[in-house]
Motif scaffolding. Structure first.
Motif, short mmCIF file in Angstrom:
data_model
loop_
_atom_site.label_atom_id
_atom_site.label_comp_id
_atom_site.label_asym_id
_atom_site.label_seq_id
_atom_site.Cartn_x
_atom_site.Cartn_y
_atom_site.Cartn_z
N TYR A 280 0.81 -1.22 0.00
CA TYR A 280 0.00 0.00 0.00
C TYR A 280 0.85 1.27 0.00
O TYR A 280 0.44 2.28 -0.59
CB TYR A 280 -1.01 0.00 1.15
CG TYR A 280 -0.46 0.42 2.48
CD1 TYR A 280 -0.57 1.74 2.92
CD2 TYR A 280 0.21 -0.49 3.31
CE1 TYR A 280 -0.05 2.13 4.15
CE2 TYR A 280 0.72 -0.11 4.52
CZ TYR A 280 0.59 1.21 4.94
OH TYR A 280 1.11 1.59 6.15
N ASN B 66 0.23 4.02 -2.72
CA ASN B 66 -0.17 5.36 -2.28
C ASN B 66 0.81 6.43 -2.74
O ASN B 66 0.39 7.53 -3.09
CB ASN B 66 -0.33 5.40 -0.76
CG ASN B 66 -1.56 4.66 -0.29
OD1 ASN B 66 -2.30 4.10 -1.09
ND2 ASN B 66 -1.79 4.64 1.00
N LEU C 225 -1.60 -3.61 4.39
CA LEU C 225 -2.21 -2.69 5.36
C LEU C 225 -2.11 -3.29 6.75
O LEU C 225 -2.41 -4.47 6.94
CB LEU C 225 -3.68 -2.42 5.02
CG LEU C 225 -3.96 -1.34 4.00
CD1 LEU C 225 -5.43 -1.35 3.61
CD2 LEU C 225 -3.56 0.03 4.51
N TYR D 6 -10.44 3.78 2.87
CA TYR D 6 -10.47 2.47 2.22
C TYR D 6 -11.87 1.86 2.32
O TYR D 6 -12.53 1.99 3.35
CB TYR D 6 -9.49 1.51 2.90
CG TYR D 6 -8.04 1.92 2.74
CD1 TYR D 6 -7.28 1.44 1.68
CD2 TYR D 6 -7.44 2.79 3.64
CE1 TYR D 6 -5.95 1.81 1.52
CE2 TYR D 6 -6.11 3.17 3.50
CZ TYR D 6 -5.38 2.69 2.44
OH TYR D 6 -4.07 3.06 2.28
#
Length: 121
Positions: A50, A54, A74, A91
């Motif tokens: 992630y 991101n 995560l 999310y």
């Protein structure tokens, strides 16, 4: 619009035709279109953590469709359709698009989450 959609499609580069059509319908209902989102198929991607995703896409909203939070590293676990804020990103995790497409109950749950996330009232 800083929206990233993660999918898990082993049979396609991004999405199968039926999944793409269904996702397009979902986006239209949310007053969005394909140019508003980044789609990443984790089956075709090398680094699916992630933090990498991101830093590349800078999402404010990330939809995990057929992808679990654990698959992208995560450090939290949350159920399908729960709106989960974490590190300046919201999310939403949901089952695979093909499962949602054929199940009215799952469609309703996804729509409830999306209405809240995209403030569609």
């Amino acid at each position: 619009k800083h929206i990233t959609i993660l999918v898990n499609e082993s049979n396609a580069v991004f999405l199968t035709d039926t999944s793409l059509a269904f996702l397009t319908d979902i986006l239209n209902a949310c007053r969005l279109n394909m140019s508003d989102v980044a789609i990443i198929n984790i089956c075709q991607s090398v680094n699916n953590h992630y933090t990498v995703i991101n830093s590349t896409t800078r999402p404010q909203i990330m939809l995990l469709l057929g992808v679990s939070p654990q698959e992208i590293g995560l450090p939290l676990c949350f159920p399908h359709f729960q709106i989960q804020p974490f590190n300046n990103t919201t999310y939403v995790c949901a089952p695979h698009l093909s499962n949602i497409r054929d199940d009215q109950s799952l469609k309703a749950k996804l729509w409830t989450s999306l209405k809240s996330v995209f403030q569609l009232f």
